[in-house]
Write an enzyme that holds these catalytic residues in place. Structure first.
Site, PDB file in Angstrom:
ATOM      1  N   GLN A   1      13.652  45.338  11.128  1.00 35.97           N
ATOM      2  CA  GLN A   1      13.541  43.750  10.645  1.00 35.97           C
ATOM      3  C   GLN A   1      14.166  43.901   9.190  1.00 35.97           C
ATOM      4  OE1 GLN A   1      10.805  40.733   9.230  1.00 35.97           O
ATOM      5  NE2 GLN A   1      11.649  39.732  11.167  1.00 35.97           N
TER       6      GLN A   1
ATOM      7  N   TYR B   1      13.481  32.772   4.381  1.00 38.18           N
ATOM      8  CA  TYR B   1      14.606  33.775   3.236  1.00 38.18           C
ATOM      9  C   TYR B   1      16.016  33.421   3.450  1.00 38.18           C
ATOM     10  CZ  TYR B   1       9.744  35.979   3.126  1.00 38.18           C
ATOM     11  OH  TYR B   1       8.588  36.026   2.925  1.00 38.18           O
TER      12      TYR B   1
ATOM     13  N   ARG C   1      15.520  36.439  14.165  1.00 39.04           N
ATOM     14  CA  ARG C   1      14.251  35.881  14.083  1.00 39.04           C
ATOM     15  C   ARG C   1      14.645  34.518  13.548  1.00 39.04           C
ATOM     16  NH1 ARG C   1       8.522  36.827  11.501  1.00 39.04           N
ATOM     17  NH2 ARG C   1       7.222  36.854  13.436  1.00 39.04           N
TER      18      ARG C   1
ATOM     19  N   GLY D   1       0.853  39.852  15.964  1.00 35.99           N
ATOM     20  CA  GLY D   1       0.570  40.327  14.542  1.00 35.99           C
ATOM     21  C   GLY D   1      -0.676  40.747  14.210  1.00 35.99           C
ATOM     22  N   ARG D   2      -1.564  39.800  13.874  1.00 34.26           N
ATOM     23  CA  ARG D   2      -2.855  40.182  13.490  1.00 34.26           C
ATOM     24  C   ARG D   2      -3.653  41.160  14.578  1.00 34.26           C
ATOM     25  NH1 ARG D   2      -2.784  34.263  12.610  1.00 34.26           N
ATOM     26  NH2 ARG D   2      -3.102  33.859  10.486  1.00 34.26           N
TER      27      ARG D   2
END
Length: 400
Positions: A127, A215, A262, A351-352
């Site tokens: 990424q 971002y 993304r 993710g987690r």
């Protein structure tokens, strides 16, 4: 410390961990999640993907090190690993000790990672990240963060994190950004191109452009954070030009079938404040479809705070994009199976769950048991909370 998905920390409470469940009969496995998937140029072995997760353990010079290779190799059972957000420029840093991809030592460090993942039978995309206005001069060698327009009315809403001398990883104050000159915009596009080339040279199977979570590309897309009057501001076509030119630059060197993007249309995180996400992201989806990129990765960022938007994001993106759709955030294995079975998504990035369960695809196949996420070592530190989560025992695997 607060914890979120992706490469960003916030003040949202963690989603409840998946409960341990009894082993199910083999006929009741998560069948669709176990299917292979043609993703651009790659054939993925399953549809359980590893989401980008900033862990802030790069070495000196933001170079990946041996423990990073161990961490990723442990999770090579994923259909695809999407690396933690990786800075394309020394002008980008919202999280101290996140890795980079603009120097040769960084390329060599990432080779350790990709070699370990491939040796373990995995696939890995990098990424590519530029934080833009989300930064602090203390993390940028005294330089101001760069942004589309120098919008600085909300510095307290920006998530910037650093490592204290005592080892604690804490949120620090963002500092004011300055508007990029047109020459700096062009130079930053070339930094993405160079980062993509370096990622492939480092052995990655492809790259994902991080245009979500507030971002830099996301900042250009929003008419609130992008108030430019040149060809990069104003209309949605102009605001999307920065992302368009990034994709053009990357795909001039790398096949579009090895590129993903993304997006997080409604994200409150880092406060981009888009006034009309449906119009913006319908245009962006059409644009990415024209390029023929492998996938769009939808980050339902508001799900971190218990306010999921996936059901209103999908109708904006899917009608305009023919590639694969990856979804992420606030999704359990059970709901992931339903999304893929219904055709709403082609794969789900966890993710987690992947932090706590390095062998997550196998645990999902068996309906557990699942390790619980520990609130230790999420950002920075050593092996604790990073590479010390247990795998299913060989006895349990045999029994399954």
């Amino acid at each position: 410390m607060p914890f979120t998905i992706h490469g960003t920390a916030g003040r949202t409470p963690p989603r409840p961990t998946i409960e341990r469940v009894e082993k199910q009969n083999s006929e009741t496995i998560m069948a669709r999640l176990q299917d292979s998937l043609k993703l651009g140029a790659l054939e993925l072995k399953n549809r359980v993907l590893m989401a980008p997760l900033t862990r802030c353990r790069a070495g000196a010079g933001d170079v990946p090190v041996k423990i990073n290779a161990e961490y990723y190799a442990q999770r090579a059972g994923a259909g695809l690993i999407i690396t933690e957000a990786t800075n394309v420029s020394p002008n980008s840093c919202a999280f101290e000790h996140a890795p980079g991809i603009w120097t040769q030592p960084q390329v060599e460090g990432w080779r350790l990672v990709t070699r370990a993942v491939h040796d373990a039978g995995g696939r890995i995309f990098m990424q590519l990240w530029h934080c833009g206005r989300v930064g602090a001069s203390g993390l940028l060698d005294g330089n101001d963060p760069l942004s589309p327009s120098g919008v600085n009315d909300d510095l307290d809403a920006l998530q910037v994190w650093g490592l204290l001398a005592n080892g604690n990883y804490v949120r620090i104050a963002a500092t004011s950004s300055r508007a990029m000159t047109e020459a700096e915009v062009k130079a930053t596009i070339l930094e993405y191109k160079a980062g993509a080339i370096n990622a492939i040279q480092a052995g990655c199977d492809g790259v994902e452009v991080h245009a979500a979570n507030g971002y830099l590309p996301h900042q250009f897309l929003s008419p609130t954070t992008n108030q430019r009057t040149d060809s990069y501001g104003g209309s949605v076509e102009n605001r999307a030009r920065f992302l368009r030119e990034i994709i053009q630059a990357i795909t001039s060197e790398i096949p579009a079938s090895r590129v993903g993007v993304r997006l997080s249309p409604f994200a409150a995180y880092n406060n981009v404040r888009d006034t009309d996400p449906p119009a913006t992201y319908a245009y962006v989806a059409k644009m990415l479809n024209e390029f023929g990129v492998a996938y769009i990765h939808i980050a339902d960022t508001n799900a971190w705070a218990g306010a999921p938007d996936l059901q209103r994001i999908l109708p904006i993106i899917k009608p305009h994009f023919n590639g694969s759709i990856i979804v992420n955030a606030g999704i359990t294995p059970e709901s992931a199976e339903q999304l893929v079975e219904a055709g709403a998504a082609d794969a789900v990035a966890f993710g987690r769950e992947f932090i706590a369960n390095p062998d997550l695809p196998e645990r999902i196949r068996r309906h557990g048991p699942f390790n619980e996420l520990r609130n230790v070592g999420l950002y920075g530190g050593d092996q604790t909370g990073y590479v010390d989560y247990p795998f299913l025992s060989s006895e349990a695997m045999a029994a399954g």
